[in-house]
Design a protein around this motif. Structure first.
Motif, PDB file in Angstrom:
ATOM      1  N   TRP A 111      11.623   4.530 -28.534  1.00 44.10           N
ATOM      2  CA  TRP A 111      12.408   3.311 -28.752  1.00 44.10           C
ATOM      3  C   TRP A 111      11.497   2.096 -28.924  1.00 44.10           C
ATOM      4  CZ3 TRP A 111      16.684   5.782 -29.485  1.00 44.10           C
ATOM      5  CH2 TRP A 111      16.969   6.912 -28.707  1.00 44.10           C
ATOM      6  N   LEU A 112      10.439   2.045 -28.110  1.00 44.97           N
ATOM      7  CA  LEU A 112       9.504   0.928 -28.190  1.00 44.97           C
ATOM      8  C   LEU A 112       8.745   0.931 -29.514  1.00 44.97           C
ATOM      9  CD1 LEU A 112       7.891  -1.439 -27.010  1.00 44.97           C
ATOM     10  CD2 LEU A 112       6.402   0.244 -25.895  1.00 44.97           C
ATOM     11  N   ILE A 113       8.215   2.099 -29.896  1.00 43.15           N
ATOM     12  CA  ILE A 113       7.428   2.181 -31.129  1.00 43.15           C
ATOM     13  C   ILE A 113       8.297   1.877 -32.344  1.00 43.15           C
ATOM     14  CG2 ILE A 113       6.090   3.733 -32.601  1.00 43.15           C
ATOM     15  CD1 ILE A 113       5.150   5.143 -30.044  1.00 43.15           C
ATOM     16  N   ASP A 114       9.549   2.341 -32.318  1.00 44.68           N
ATOM     17  CA  ASP A 114      10.450   2.051 -33.428  1.00 44.68           C
ATOM     18  C   ASP A 114      10.680   0.547 -33.556  1.00 44.68           C
ATOM     19  OD1 ASP A 114      12.642   3.184 -35.394  1.00 44.68           O
ATOM     20  OD2 ASP A 114      13.629   1.637 -34.205  1.00 44.68           O
ATOM     21  N   LEU A 115      10.901  -0.125 -32.436  1.00 47.96           N
ATOM     22  CA  LEU A 115      11.114  -1.576 -32.484  1.00 47.96           C
ATOM     23  C   LEU A 115       9.870  -2.307 -32.979  1.00 47.96           C
ATOM     24  CD1 LEU A 115      13.181  -2.524 -29.300  1.00 47.96           C
ATOM     25  CD2 LEU A 115      13.891  -2.656 -31.691  1.00 47.96           C
ATOM     26  N   ILE A 116       8.705  -1.875 -32.508  1.00 52.54           N
ATOM     27  CA  ILE A 116       7.460  -2.511 -32.962  1.00 52.54           C
ATOM     28  C   ILE A 116       7.285  -2.307 -34.461  1.00 52.54           C
ATOM     29  CG2 ILE A 116       4.948  -2.419 -32.809  1.00 52.54           C
ATOM     30  CD1 ILE A 116       5.249  -1.758 -29.838  1.00 52.54           C
ATOM     31  N   GLY A 117       7.556  -1.082 -34.933  1.00 56.65           N
ATOM     32  CA  GLY A 117       7.434  -0.808 -36.356  1.00 56.65           C
ATOM     33  C   GLY A 117       8.365  -1.664 -37.192  1.00 56.65           C
ATOM     34  N   ASN A 118       9.582  -1.867 -36.701  1.00 54.64           N
ATOM     35  CA  ASN A 118      10.518  -2.737 -37.422  1.00 54.64           C
ATOM     36  C   ASN A 118      10.106  -4.197 -37.343  1.00 54.64           C
ATOM     37  OD1 ASN A 118      12.986  -1.326 -38.619  1.00 54.64           O
ATOM     38  ND2 ASN A 118      12.857  -0.332 -36.625  1.00 54.64           N
ATOM     39  N   ARG A 119       9.632  -4.612 -36.169  1.00 52.84           N
ATOM     40  CA  ARG A 119       9.213  -6.007 -36.008  1.00 52.84           C
ATOM     41  C   ARG A 119       8.062  -6.341 -36.966  1.00 52.84           C
ATOM     42  NH1 ARG A 119       9.435  -9.932 -32.036  1.00 52.84           N
ATOM     43  NH2 ARG A 119      11.560  -9.145 -31.815  1.00 52.84           N
ATOM     44  N   LEU A 120       7.149  -5.387 -37.164  1.00 49.47           N
ATOM     45  CA  LEU A 120       6.008  -5.599 -38.055  1.00 49.47           C
ATOM     46  C   LEU A 120       6.323  -5.217 -39.501  1.00 49.47           C
ATOM     47  CD1 LEU A 120       3.146  -4.230 -35.750  1.00 49.47           C
ATOM     48  CD2 LEU A 120       3.855  -6.601 -36.086  1.00 49.47           C
ATOM     49  N   ASN A 121       7.573  -4.808 -39.744  1.00 53.37           N
ATOM     50  CA  ASN A 121       8.031  -4.446 -41.093  1.00 53.37           C
ATOM     51  C   ASN A 121       7.260  -3.262 -41.681  1.00 53.37           C
ATOM     52  OD1 ASN A 121       9.874  -4.880 -43.185  1.00 53.37           O
ATOM     53  ND2 ASN A 121       8.394  -6.049 -44.382  1.00 53.37           N
ATOM     54  N   LEU A 122       6.802  -2.375 -40.827  1.00 52.73           N
ATOM     55  CA  LEU A 122       6.008  -1.232 -41.289  1.00 52.73           C
ATOM     56  C   LEU A 122       6.867  -0.207 -42.018  1.00 52.73           C
ATOM     57  CD1 LEU A 122       3.719  -0.728 -38.163  1.00 52.73           C
ATOM     58  CD2 LEU A 122       3.173  -1.892 -40.307  1.00 52.73           C
ATOM     59  N   PHE A 123       8.137  -0.088 -41.643  1.00 59.86           N
ATOM     60  CA  PHE A 123       8.998   0.890 -42.299  1.00 59.86           C
ATOM     61  C   PHE A 123       9.226   0.556 -43.778  1.00 59.86           C
ATOM     62  CE2 PHE A 123      10.068   1.645 -37.861  1.00 59.86           C
ATOM     63  CZ  PHE A 123      10.183   3.033 -37.823  1.00 59.86           C
ATOM     64  N   ASP A 124       9.168  -0.719 -44.115  1.00 62.06           N
ATOM     65  CA  ASP A 124       9.431  -1.136 -45.494  1.00 62.06           C
ATOM     66  C   ASP A 124       8.163  -1.398 -46.294  1.00 62.06           C
ATOM     67  OD1 ASP A 124      12.206  -1.037 -45.107  1.00 62.06           O
ATOM     68  OD2 ASP A 124      12.237  -3.077 -44.296  1.00 62.06           O
ATOM     69  N   ILE A 140       5.183  -0.712 -18.120  1.00 62.15           N
ATOM     70  CA  ILE A 140       4.807  -1.688 -19.147  1.00 62.15           C
ATOM     71  C   ILE A 140       5.587  -1.432 -20.430  1.00 62.15           C
ATOM     72  CG2 ILE A 140       2.929  -2.429 -20.657  1.00 62.15           C
ATOM     73  CD1 ILE A 140       1.038  -1.991 -18.257  1.00 62.15           C
ATOM     74  N   ALA A 141       5.741  -0.148 -20.781  1.00 62.74           N
ATOM     75  CA  ALA A 141       6.494   0.198 -21.985  1.00 62.74           C
ATOM     76  C   ALA A 141       7.933  -0.299 -21.885  1.00 62.74           C
ATOM     77  CB  ALA A 141       6.463   1.711 -22.211  1.00 62.74           C
ATOM     78  N   LYS A 142       8.532  -0.157 -20.712  1.00 56.09           N
ATOM     79  CA  LYS A 142       9.905  -0.635 -20.527  1.00 56.09           C
ATOM     80  C   LYS A 142       9.984  -2.156 -20.599  1.00 56.09           C
ATOM     81  CE  LYS A 142      12.481   2.980 -18.184  1.00 56.09           C
ATOM     82  NZ  LYS A 142      11.706   4.071 -18.765  1.00 56.09           N
ATOM     83  N   VAL A 143       9.029  -2.829 -20.000  1.00 55.70           N
ATOM     84  CA  VAL A 143       9.019  -4.295 -20.054  1.00 55.70           C
ATOM     85  C   VAL A 143       8.897  -4.767 -21.502  1.00 55.70           C
ATOM     86  CG1 VAL A 143       7.701  -6.355 -19.447  1.00 55.70           C
ATOM     87  CG2 VAL A 143       8.128  -4.600 -17.717  1.00 55.70           C
TER      88      VAL A 143
END
Length: 204
Positions: A94-107, A24-27
């Motif tokens: 890799w998945l968590i990083d993408l989710i964090g960027n998608r939700l703009n959590l890093f900024d 699921i994580a890969k999908v």
């Protein structure tokens, strides 16, 4: 008889859950990467080395399956079956990083970047050790291996970030301090991940 059946099926059920979680994580990861290609403005990684991430992240998530297909399934002395727990741990960063960027959590969340460097390097190091490190390593040796892998991976990541986008972005002014903190947190996370990996392997 009932007790024996329950005892034998419990590990299999747990193993299946880990396998499904890894798949699921890969999908989800490849789905997010695909949407980043189709809608780059909504990806959260625009201006953050999006092209490099679209190349590196699939490689990072697939390195263990590719190794297993080419080498591990026939000659690996570490695993008789595909190491799904290691695969899950190597996919999650890799998945968590993408989710964090998608939700703009890093900024938008002050502590998010620091937490991710600590947590994700722990996942990455634990996954690499579970997949590739010999099982007979002592706690001390495994800790040194974890530190070596984690610190090296953290340095490579920071160099990649600098070359890919930091040097030409407003982040350059605070990059030195931020990089030192990221290296320290990533290395610490790698050490903790290595020690947890040792405890996991030491269980009967």
């Amino acid at each position: 008889m009932t007790t024996m059946v329950a005892t034998t099926t419990a590990p299999a059920t747990h193993s299946n859950r880990i396998r499904y979680a890894a798949l699921i994580a890969k999908v989800l990861l490849f789905g997010l990467l695909l949407t980043a290609l189709v809608w780059p403005d909504l990806s959260g990684i625009k201006g953050k080395a999006a092209g490099a991430r679209l190349v590196v992240y699939p490689i990072g998530a697939m390195v263990l399956p590719l190794w297993w297909w080419a080498y591990g399934r026939t000659r690996s002395k570490l695993h008789r079956t595909f190491p799904w727990p290691a695969d899950l741990l190597l996919t999650l960063p890799w998945l968590i990083d993408l989710i964090g960027n998608r939700l703009n959590l890093f900024d938008t969340v002050d502590w998010w970047d620091d937490a991710m460097h600590f947590l994700l390097w722990g996942f990455l190091t634990a996954g690499a050790l579970l997949a590739f490190a010999p099982r007979n390593l002592s706690r001390g040796v495994l800790a040194f291996v974890a530190l070596g892998f984690g610190a090296t991976a953290a340095v490579i990541w920071e160099l990649g970030e600098y070359v890919a986008f930091v040097r030409n972005s407003p982040e350059l002014q605070s990059a030195y301090t931020d990089t030192l903190g990221d290296l320290a947190l990533g290395t610490l996370g790698a050490l903790i991940g290595g020690l947890i990996c040792y405890q996991f392997r030491a269980r009967p």
